[in-house]
Design a protein around this motif. Structure first.
Motif, PDB file in Angstrom:
ATOM      1  N   LEU A  25       2.728   4.301  10.782  1.00 35.52           N
ATOM      2  CA  LEU A  25       1.714   3.080  11.243  1.00 35.52           C
ATOM      3  C   LEU A  25       2.560   1.869  11.598  1.00 35.52           C
ATOM      4  N   SER A  26       3.640   1.757  11.113  1.00 41.86           N
ATOM      5  CA  SER A  26       4.330   0.568  11.082  1.00 41.86           C
ATOM      6  C   SER A  26       4.871   0.093  12.404  1.00 41.86           C
ATOM      7  N   LEU A  39      -5.701  -6.590   9.119  1.00 41.36           N
ATOM      8  CA  LEU A  39      -5.688  -6.209   7.857  1.00 41.36           C
ATOM      9  C   LEU A  39      -6.749  -5.159   7.441  1.00 41.36           C
ATOM     10  N   VAL A  40      -8.083  -5.536   7.966  1.00 40.16           N
ATOM     11  CA  VAL A  40      -9.178  -4.696   7.758  1.00 40.16           C
ATOM     12  C   VAL A  40      -8.796  -3.281   8.574  1.00 40.16           C
ATOM     13  N   ALA A  41      -8.143  -3.231   9.624  1.00 37.30           N
ATOM     14  CA  ALA A  41      -8.096  -1.957  10.283  1.00 37.30           C
ATOM     15  C   ALA A  41      -6.986  -1.004   9.700  1.00 37.30           C
ATOM     16  N   GLU A  45      -7.897   2.374   7.790  1.00 39.45           N
ATOM     17  CA  GLU A  45      -7.168   3.395   8.471  1.00 39.45           C
ATOM     18  C   GLU A  45      -6.628   4.214   7.339  1.00 39.45           C
ATOM     19  N   MET A  46      -5.766   3.672   6.538  1.00 37.47           N
ATOM     20  CA  MET A  46      -5.108   4.109   5.303  1.00 37.47           C
ATOM     21  C   MET A  46      -5.892   4.944   4.340  1.00 37.47           C
ATOM     22  N   LEU A  81     -14.214  -4.438   3.736  1.00 36.33           N
ATOM     23  CA  LEU A  81     -14.015  -3.060   3.328  1.00 36.33           C
ATOM     24  C   LEU A  81     -15.098  -2.778   2.175  1.00 36.33           C
ATOM     25  N   ALA A  82     -15.414  -3.755   1.183  1.00 31.60           N
ATOM     26  CA  ALA A  82     -16.230  -3.306   0.165  1.00 31.60           C
ATOM     27  C   ALA A  82     -17.488  -3.377   0.815  1.00 31.60           C
TER      28      ALA A  82
END
Length: 248
Positions: A25-26, A39-41, A45-46, A81-82
């Motif tokens: 991903l990096s 950050l959300v993505a 994804e993780m 995300l929550a």
């Protein structure tokens, strides 16, 4: 007149070893998205890809160091995300990845099957030629993502297609209920694509119900969409059952 102070460019410092990531991903470019969206993505994804397991803690300090951000944007990302049901925010405690409750997922899929039947019938009856053309273009991209084995991108576009069909039903109450129910099975629905055979079957089902939509077959489209959701639910529940059996 004083010269303007140059802005310090944020560097995203991503350390795969610390998060034990299996994918690269990096190396994906992030400059086109806002910091919040990045950050959300990333974390979504993780989680969806299973790199962060259910029940795993999300320590803020480690994630801030990993992504090279402060706690404020990270906490804002956590709220999103929550709301998607992916993580649990706990007062004065470290957030955790939300566990998947198989019985709850089974109950929600029963509702989703019915909702998709209603949404499919209304969408097929109300969709314009432009609406169908737009969905066909989305479907073509979906098929290509399957060919490319781009699982995460496929999953996101797949959800967008289902959401767009529900929007075309032009029923705000239906859309609100559907969106709420879907948020509760978002991550569980992704696990069905881990099975290569089910993934292939899912694409064929999409091709079938899109053909029915193009033919203006209202009843056929609604039935095919509902059946697709039922088969997806069955695949998800079978995968979850296997996971439970393997851990016992």
């Amino acid at each position: 007149m004083a010269e303007p102070v140059p802005r310090t460019r944020l560097r995203t410092r991503f350390k795969p070893v610390r998060l034990k990531l299996s994918s690269d991903l990096s190396k994906r470019p992030l400059e086109r998205m806002s910091l919040h969206d990045q950050l959300v993505a990333k974390v979504r994804e993780m989680i969806v890809d299973g790199e962060l397991e259910a029940g795993a803690a999300l320590p803020e300090r480690m994630l801030c160091e990993t992504f090279g951000v402060s706690r404020t944007p990270l906490r804002e990302a956590f709220k999103i995300l929550a709301s998607e049901g992916l993580i649990e925010l706990r007062s004065h405690r470290t957030p955790v990845i939300t566990p998947i409750n198989r019985d709850e997922i089974a109950n929600i899929f029963d509702i989703m099957v019915a909702l998709d039947g209603v949404a499919g019938a209304r969408a097929a009856a109300l969709a314009t030629d432009d609406d169908i053309a737009r969905l066909n273009a989305m479907h073509d991209r979906l098929v290509q993502l399957h060919r490319d084995a781009s699982r995460a991108a496929y999953f996101r576009l797949n959800q967008e297609i289902h959401l767009e069909i529900t929007r075309l039903a032009a029923n705000p109450s239906l859309l609100n209920i559907w969106t709420t129910m879907h948020a509760n099975i978002f991550r569980a629905r992704a696990v069905a694509n881990y099975d290569a055979q089910r993934w292939k079957e899912s694409v064929k089902e999409h091709e079938a119900f899109m053909a029915l939509l193009g033919a203006r077959d209202v009843g056929g489209f609604a039935a095919a969409l509902s059946s697709h959701t039922r088969k997806t639910g069955d695949a998800v529940l079978a995968t979850l059952q296997t996971a439970v059996a393997g851990s016992s």
